[in-house]
Design a protein around this motif. Sequence first.
Motif, PDB file in Angstrom:
ATOM      1  N   GLN A 119       0.857  -1.195   0.000  1.00  0.00           N
ATOM      2  CA  GLN A 119       0.000   0.000   0.000  1.00  0.00           C
ATOM      3  C   GLN A 119       0.889   1.240   0.000  1.00  0.00           C
ATOM      4  OE1 GLN A 119      -1.320   0.821   3.804  1.00  0.00           O
ATOM      5  NE2 GLN A 119      -2.904   2.275   3.270  1.00  0.00           N
ATOM      6  N   LEU A 120       0.823   2.029  -1.070  1.00  0.00           N
ATOM      7  CA  LEU A 120       1.745   3.145  -1.270  1.00  0.00           C
ATOM      8  C   LEU A 120       1.021   4.464  -1.051  1.00  0.00           C
ATOM      9  CD1 LEU A 120       2.896   1.369  -4.455  1.00  0.00           C
ATOM     10  CD2 LEU A 120       4.574   1.986  -2.718  1.00  0.00           C
ATOM     11  N   PHE A 121       0.844   4.846   0.222  1.00  0.00           N
ATOM     12  CA  PHE A 121       0.177   6.106   0.555  1.00  0.00           C
ATOM     13  C   PHE A 121       1.184   7.100   1.155  1.00  0.00           C
ATOM     14  CE2 PHE A 121      -4.546   4.698   1.275  1.00  0.00           C
ATOM     15  CZ  PHE A 121      -4.555   4.083   0.048  1.00  0.00           C
ATOM     16  N   SER A 122       1.843   6.719   2.275  1.00  0.00           N
ATOM     17  CA  SER A 122       2.668   7.669   3.038  1.00  0.00           C
ATOM     18  C   SER A 122       3.879   8.154   2.239  1.00  0.00           C
ATOM     19  CB  SER A 122       3.183   7.021   4.322  1.00  0.00           C
ATOM     20  OG  SER A 122       2.109   6.553   5.087  1.00  0.00           O
ATOM     21  N   THR A 153       6.605   1.773   3.410  1.00  0.00           N
ATOM     22  CA  THR A 153       5.727   0.858   2.680  1.00  0.00           C
ATOM     23  C   THR A 153       6.021  -0.588   3.101  1.00  0.00           C
ATOM     24  OG1 THR A 153       6.037   2.417   0.869  1.00  0.00           O
ATOM     25  CG2 THR A 153       4.807   0.403   0.398  1.00  0.00           C
ATOM     26  N   SER A 154       5.109  -1.148   3.884  1.00  0.00           N
ATOM     27  CA  SER A 154       5.308  -2.499   4.406  1.00  0.00           C
ATOM     28  C   SER A 154       5.355  -3.521   3.270  1.00  0.00           C
ATOM     29  CB  SER A 154       4.157  -2.890   5.338  1.00  0.00           C
ATOM     30  OG  SER A 154       4.019  -1.961   6.370  1.00  0.00           O
ATOM     31  N   LEU A 353       1.516   3.713  15.332  1.00  0.00           N
ATOM     32  CA  LEU A 353       1.844   4.609  14.207  1.00  0.00           C
ATOM     33  C   LEU A 353       1.232   4.113  12.908  1.00  0.00           C
ATOM     34  CD1 LEU A 353       5.661   4.897  15.026  1.00  0.00           C
ATOM     35  CD2 LEU A 353       3.941   6.626  15.474  1.00  0.00           C
ATOM     36  N   GLY A 354       1.565   2.846  12.541  1.00  0.00           N
ATOM     37  CA  GLY A 354       1.091   2.277  11.270  1.00  0.00           C
ATOM     38  C   GLY A 354      -0.433   2.259  11.225  1.00  0.00           C
ATOM     39  N   GLY A 355      -0.985   2.611  10.044  1.00  0.00           N
ATOM     40  CA  GLY A 355      -2.447   2.633   9.909  1.00  0.00           C
ATOM     41  C   GLY A 355      -3.049   3.872  10.542  1.00  0.00           C
ATOM     42  N   GLY A 356      -2.212   4.852  10.878  1.00  0.00           N
ATOM     43  CA  GLY A 356      -2.695   6.086  11.523  1.00  0.00           C
ATOM     44  C   GLY A 356      -2.335   6.072  12.991  1.00  0.00           C
ATOM     45  N   THR A 357      -1.808   7.219  13.488  1.00  0.00           N
ATOM     46  CA  THR A 357      -1.323   7.276  14.870  1.00  0.00           C
ATOM     47  C   THR A 357      -2.494   7.325  15.864  1.00  0.00           C
ATOM     48  OG1 THR A 357      -1.257   9.687  14.991  1.00  0.00           O
ATOM     49  CG2 THR A 357       0.698   8.599  14.088  1.00  0.00           C
ATOM     50  N   GLU A 359      -3.046   9.544  18.052  1.00  0.00           N
ATOM     51  CA  GLU A 359      -3.603  10.902  18.117  1.00  0.00           C
ATOM     52  C   GLU A 359      -4.615  11.103  16.985  1.00  0.00           C
ATOM     53  OE1 GLU A 359      -0.268  10.256  18.224  1.00  0.00           O
ATOM     54  OE2 GLU A 359      -0.054  10.590  20.382  1.00  0.00           O
ATOM     55  N   ILE A 360      -4.267  10.604  15.805  1.00  0.00           N
ATOM     56  CA  ILE A 360      -5.184  10.770  14.662  1.00  0.00           C
ATOM     57  C   ILE A 360      -6.458   9.944  14.891  1.00  0.00           C
ATOM     58  CG2 ILE A 360      -5.450  10.351  12.171  1.00  0.00           C
ATOM     59  CD1 ILE A 360      -3.659  12.807  12.963  1.00  0.00           C
ATOM     60  N   ASN A 363      -8.588  11.938  17.085  1.00  0.00           N
ATOM     61  CA  ASN A 363      -9.217  13.046  16.346  1.00  0.00           C
ATOM     62  C   ASN A 363     -10.442  12.543  15.574  1.00  0.00           C
ATOM     63  OD1 ASN A 363      -7.366  14.911  17.183  1.00  0.00           O
ATOM     64  ND2 ASN A 363      -6.242  15.020  15.243  1.00  0.00           N
ATOM     65  N   GLU A 375     -11.229  19.639  14.131  1.00  0.00           N
ATOM     66  CA  GLU A 375     -10.002  20.439  14.138  1.00  0.00           C
ATOM     67  C   GLU A 375     -10.113  21.544  13.097  1.00  0.00           C
ATOM     68  OE1 GLU A 375      -6.342  18.368  13.535  1.00  0.00           O
ATOM     69  OE2 GLU A 375      -6.256  18.313  15.695  1.00  0.00           O
TER      70      GLU A 375
HETATM   71  C1  LIG Z   1       5.096  -0.453  11.072  1.00  0.00           C
HETATM   72  C2  LIG Z   1       4.569   0.571  10.112  1.00  0.00           C
HETATM   73  C3  LIG Z   1       4.093   0.163   8.879  1.00  0.00           C
HETATM   74  C4  LIG Z   1       3.609   1.098   7.964  1.00  0.00           C
HETATM   75  N1  LIG Z   1       3.183   0.641   6.758  1.00  0.00           N
HETATM   76  C5  LIG Z   1       2.742   1.543   5.850  1.00  0.00           C
HETATM   77  C6  LIG Z   1       2.342   1.092   4.542  1.00  0.00           C
HETATM   78  O1  LIG Z   1       2.386  -0.103   4.224  1.00  0.00           O
HETATM   79  N2  LIG Z   1       1.940   2.011   3.642  1.00  0.00           N
HETATM   80  C7  LIG Z   1       1.884   3.353   3.938  1.00  0.00           C
HETATM   81  O2  LIG Z   1       1.465   4.130   3.088  1.00  0.00           O
HETATM   82  N3  LIG Z   1       2.280   3.819   5.163  1.00  0.00           N
HETATM   83  C8  LIG Z   1       2.706   2.943   6.122  1.00  0.00           C
HETATM   84  N4  LIG Z   1       3.113   3.394   7.362  1.00  0.00           N
HETATM   85  C9  LIG Z   1       3.138   4.844   7.628  1.00  0.00           C
HETATM   86  C10 LIG Z   1       2.095   5.322   8.620  1.00  0.00           C
HETATM   87  O3  LIG Z   1       0.822   5.369   8.039  1.00  0.00           O
HETATM   88  C11 LIG Z   1       2.556   6.706   9.111  1.00  0.00           C
HETATM   89  O4  LIG Z   1       3.762   6.507   9.844  1.00  0.00           O
HETATM   90  C12 LIG Z   1       1.551   7.374   9.977  1.00  0.00           C
HETATM   91  O5  LIG Z   1       0.402   7.737   9.235  1.00  0.00           O
HETATM   92  C13 LIG Z   1       2.129   8.625  10.669  1.00  0.00           C
HETATM   93  O6  LIG Z   1       2.711   9.476   9.736  1.00  0.00           O
HETATM   94  P1  LIG Z   1       4.190  10.063   9.963  1.00  0.00           P
HETATM   95  O7  LIG Z   1       5.072   8.918  10.305  1.00  0.00           O
HETATM   96  O8  LIG Z   1       4.509  10.879   8.777  1.00  0.00           O
HETATM   97  O9  LIG Z   1       4.053  10.974  11.257  1.00  0.00           O
HETATM   98  P2  LIG Z   1       3.501  12.448  11.315  1.00  0.00           P
HETATM   99  O10 LIG Z   1       2.225  12.541  10.552  1.00  0.00           O
HETATM  100  O11 LIG Z   1       4.581  13.385  10.940  1.00  0.00           O
HETATM  101  O12 LIG Z   1       3.161  12.609  12.849  1.00  0.00           O
HETATM  102  C14 LIG Z   1       4.161  12.923  13.828  1.00  0.00           C
HETATM  103  C15 LIG Z   1       3.459  13.048  15.186  1.00  0.00           C
HETATM  104  O13 LIG Z   1       2.530  14.151  15.148  1.00  0.00           O
HETATM  105  C16 LIG Z   1       1.234  13.721  15.540  1.00  0.00           C
HETATM  106  N5  LIG Z   1       0.223  14.439  14.734  1.00  0.00           N
HETATM  107  C17 LIG Z   1       0.256  14.667  13.394  1.00  0.00           C
HETATM  108  N6  LIG Z   1      -0.857  15.318  13.007  1.00  0.00           N
HETATM  109  C18 LIG Z   1      -1.614  15.505  14.140  1.00  0.00           C
HETATM  110  C19 LIG Z   1      -2.880  16.108  14.385  1.00  0.00           C
HETATM  111  N7  LIG Z   1      -3.594  16.659  13.399  1.00  0.00           N
HETATM  112  N8  LIG Z   1      -3.353  16.071  15.669  1.00  0.00           N
HETATM  113  C20 LIG Z   1      -2.638  15.512  16.677  1.00  0.00           C
HETATM  114  N9  LIG Z   1      -1.423  14.928  16.498  1.00  0.00           N
HETATM  115  C21 LIG Z   1      -0.922  14.919  15.242  1.00  0.00           C
HETATM  116  C22 LIG Z   1       1.210  12.234  15.196  1.00  0.00           C
HETATM  117  O14 LIG Z   1       0.234  11.556  16.005  1.00  0.00           O
HETATM  118  C23 LIG Z   1       2.642  11.824  15.564  1.00  0.00           C
HETATM  119  O15 LIG Z   1       2.749  11.599  16.943  1.00  0.00           O
HETATM  120  C24 LIG Z   1       3.599   2.481   8.301  1.00  0.00           C
HETATM  121  C25 LIG Z   1       4.089   2.896   9.537  1.00  0.00           C
HETATM  122  C26 LIG Z   1       4.567   1.965  10.449  1.00  0.00           C
HETATM  123  C27 LIG Z   1       5.074   2.438  11.769  1.00  0.00           C
END
Ligand SMILES: Cc1cc2nc3c(=O)[nH]c(=O)nc-3n(C[C@H](O)[C@H](O)[C@H](O)COP(=O)(O)OP(=O)(O)OC[C@H]3O[C@@H](n4cnc5c(N)ncnc54)[C@H](O)[C@@H]3O)c2cc1C
Length: 393
Positions: A119-122, A153-154, A353-357, A359-360, A363, A375
């Motif tokens: 899944q190529l989103f982030s 990207t996992s 973190l993965g799949g949305g943190t 905090e998100i 929200n 927000e």
């Molecule tokens: C094990 C793992 C597997 C993953 N696999 C995939 C994958 O297969 N495909 C893919 O596309 N992505 C993948 N991801 C990425 C994942 O979706 C992102 O890491 C996640 O959405 C957070 O984005 P970021 O790392 O850029 O952190 P950021 O968005 O930069 O966030 C940094 C911090 O700020 C906080 N924050 C940000 N915005 C807000 C807000 N509006 N309100 C409150 N707090 C906020 C966050 O909660 C976090 O603590 C994976 C991540 C992990 C850890």
Amino acid sequence: MNLEEYRRRARSWLEANAQRSRDEDDPGADGVAVAKAFMADLYDAGYSGISWPAEWGGQGLGQAEERAFAEEAKDFTLPTYVFSIGLGMCGPTLVDLGTPGQKARHLRPLLRGEEIWCQLFSEPGAGSDVAALQTRATETEDGWVVSGQKVWTSVAQHADWGLLLTRTDVDVPKHKGLSMFVVDMHAPGVTVRPLRDMTGRAHFNEIFFDDVHIPAENLVGRVNDGWSCAVTTLLHERLSISSGVGMGGQKDNPVAFETLRHTVDTGDPLVKDQLVELYIRSRALALFNQRLAQETKAGIFPGARGSAAKLLLAELSMFQADLATSLAGPEAVAYEDDGRLAGSIALAPALSLGGGTNEIMRNIIGDRVLNLPPEPRVDKNVPFKDLKTGTRQ
Ligand SMILES: Cc1cc2nc3c(=O)[nH]c(=O)nc-3n(C[C@H](O)[C@H](O)[C@H](O)COP(=O)(O)OP(=O)(O)OC[C@H]3O[C@@H](n4cnc5c(N)ncnc54)[C@H](O)[C@@H]3O)c2cc1C
């Protein structure tokens, strides 16, 4: 066949075919071959895509059979990790939104483990705010050309196909100019670089797209309607993460209740208390997931409650890891004796973190489940090209 008979047959198939050895998170080339052979057997026996439409290669059965198989499989550890993104997110998105041609081409090979999906989103500047992404898809005479970078990207190092979110219009606000594609991960111009995390393994990757050609028929949904497609994928993602799709059971997991209850001194009242809490939280989450799955099947959209399930799992995973750490003492950080306990503990924060943190998730629950004021979104109506966003200057 009644459910009891179905369950009995599933159990005896698992006894005969499933290894009780552990699932490899990052299986390497040999492990992928073993996993693919296992998935082919699983599919041929009728236990992959149990509730997916029969028309597209699934078994066309109900949630009851899906759940019965999952319950029997809990006693085993199935080598299905590399298929978890395809089974949990990409496949269900194509079932919902794919063209008949995409479903006919992709779903059966995905269910049979012949092809692996990612899944190529982030992106480096677009994680929580994924609609800020900058990977561009430009239309050509016979399709699209894509350039940009994805990250985290996992399983991409093993993937044959990806579900890719791109920007196709910069003149409209950020959520309105996105489009989704199926991309061939072996196409010229795709570079995959594994990233090692603190478990010592490469669970995810960074991906570079340099003028990658995508045929027109690989568009998923409509042009510039990628945000609603992404929301569909993210909903499936949260439900599949919380219900453990492709995780292949907890039997061998060193921080799971079943393992801890057999390996620690349950005569100690404090330990007993914590194990009871672990059991109750695990059971409550399993029941909540079961309810969401039944509702989905009955046509009731779980919506943002999927985020609640995902948040509960992330918090449960940290609770498990903390408990296991305090019970194991210094051994919790020892990577000796195959390092499985230390590895599981180090992996626990990934779920927050993965799949949305977390905090998100909070929200989303605040906005859409509790109807709290949303927000502020100052960029909502601003064309993307006028935003200072992500890594853009
Ligand atoms: C094990 C793992 C597997 C993953 N696999 C995939 C994958 O297969 N495909 C893919 O596309 N992505 C993948 N991801 C990425 C994942 O979706 C992102 O890491 C996640 O959405 C957070 O984005 P970021 O790392 O850029 O952190 P950021 O968005 O930069 O966030 C940094 C911090 O700020 C906080 N924050 C940000 N915005 C807000 C807000 N509006 N309100 C409150 N707090 C906020 C966050 O909660 C976090 O603590 C994976 C991540 C992990 C850890």
